[in-house]
Design a protein around this motif. Structure first.
Motif, PDB file in Angstrom:
ATOM      1  N   VAL A   1       2.248   1.755  -3.477  1.00 53.65           N
ATOM      2  CA  VAL A   1       1.250   2.278  -4.417  1.00 53.65           C
ATOM      3  C   VAL A   1       0.979   3.762  -4.144  1.00 53.65           C
ATOM      4  CG1 VAL A   1      -1.198   2.121  -5.057  1.00 53.65           C
ATOM      5  CG2 VAL A   1       0.169   0.050  -4.853  1.00 53.65           C
ATOM      6  N   GLU A   2       0.911   4.129  -2.878  1.00 54.05           N
ATOM      7  CA  GLU A   2       0.539   5.501  -2.517  1.00 54.05           C
ATOM      8  C   GLU A   2       1.660   6.515  -2.712  1.00 54.05           C
ATOM      9  OE1 GLU A   2      -2.419   6.778  -1.529  1.00 54.05           O
ATOM     10  OE2 GLU A   2      -3.336   4.811  -1.871  1.00 54.05           O
ATOM     11  N   PHE A   3       2.898   6.139  -2.422  1.00 61.07           N
ATOM     12  CA  PHE A   3       3.938   7.149  -2.308  1.00 61.07           C
ATOM     13  C   PHE A   3       5.027   7.107  -3.366  1.00 61.07           C
ATOM     14  CE2 PHE A   3       2.310   6.886   2.088  1.00 61.07           C
ATOM     15  CZ  PHE A   3       1.813   8.184   2.150  1.00 61.07           C
TER      16      PHE A   3
ATOM     17  N   VAL B   1       0.839  -1.199   0.000  1.00 64.31           N
ATOM     18  CA  VAL B   1       0.000   0.000   0.000  1.00 64.31           C
ATOM     19  C   VAL B   1       0.880   1.256   0.000  1.00 64.31           C
ATOM     20  CG1 VAL B   1      -1.640   1.351   1.382  1.00 64.31           C
ATOM     21  CG2 VAL B   1      -1.991  -1.101   1.075  1.00 64.31           C
ATOM     22  N   LEU B   2       1.924   1.253   0.820  1.00 65.23           N
ATOM     23  CA  LEU B   2       2.833   2.397   0.832  1.00 65.23           C
ATOM     24  C   LEU B   2       3.499   2.595  -0.526  1.00 65.23           C
ATOM     25  CD1 LEU B   2       4.497   1.962   4.334  1.00 65.23           C
ATOM     26  CD2 LEU B   2       2.823   3.683   3.634  1.00 65.23           C
TER      27      LEU B   2
END
Length: 114
Positions: A80-82, A77-78
């Protein structure tokens, strides 16, 4: 079955949430177990004797798998997000997260049986 449910990212998000729920259920039980140490060594020894059962060993293995999955998929998730580049290899990335989690759980099992 809807098309979005065939996407590996959807399954990764579902497993990440379910593993988080499993950890949320486990944590109060863990604190309760640690609290037995406050009542004395005898209470803690009685509790630790209960943990020798095979059912508890299976549950421990499950919680280790949930923790490893939650960690690996949280890192996804990190990512994909950052990270600035789009995730092009979703299937490989999700498979890697699952593989790392299963490997960590197998290492735990090897240590458990030793």
């Amino acid at each position: 079955m809807q098309a979005h449910r065939n996407h590996p990212g959807w399954w990764a998000a579902l497993v990440h949430r379910l593993s988080g729920l499993a950890l949320a259920v486990f944590l109060p039980l863990h604190f309760l177990a640690l609290g037995t140490a406050l009542t004395g060594a005898d209470a803690l020894d009685r509790f630790l004797d209960l943990t020798a059962s095979p059912l508890v060993k299976v549950a421990e293995t499950g919680i280790v798998l949930a923790l490893a999955l939650h960690l690996a998929l949280g890192l996804r998730v990190l990512h994909v997000e950052f990270l600035p580049r789009p995730e092009r290899r979703t299937r490989a990335f999700v498979a890697g997260c699952f593989g790392i989690s299963v490997a960590a759980t197998l290492l735990f099992l090897l240590n458990l049986t030793a």
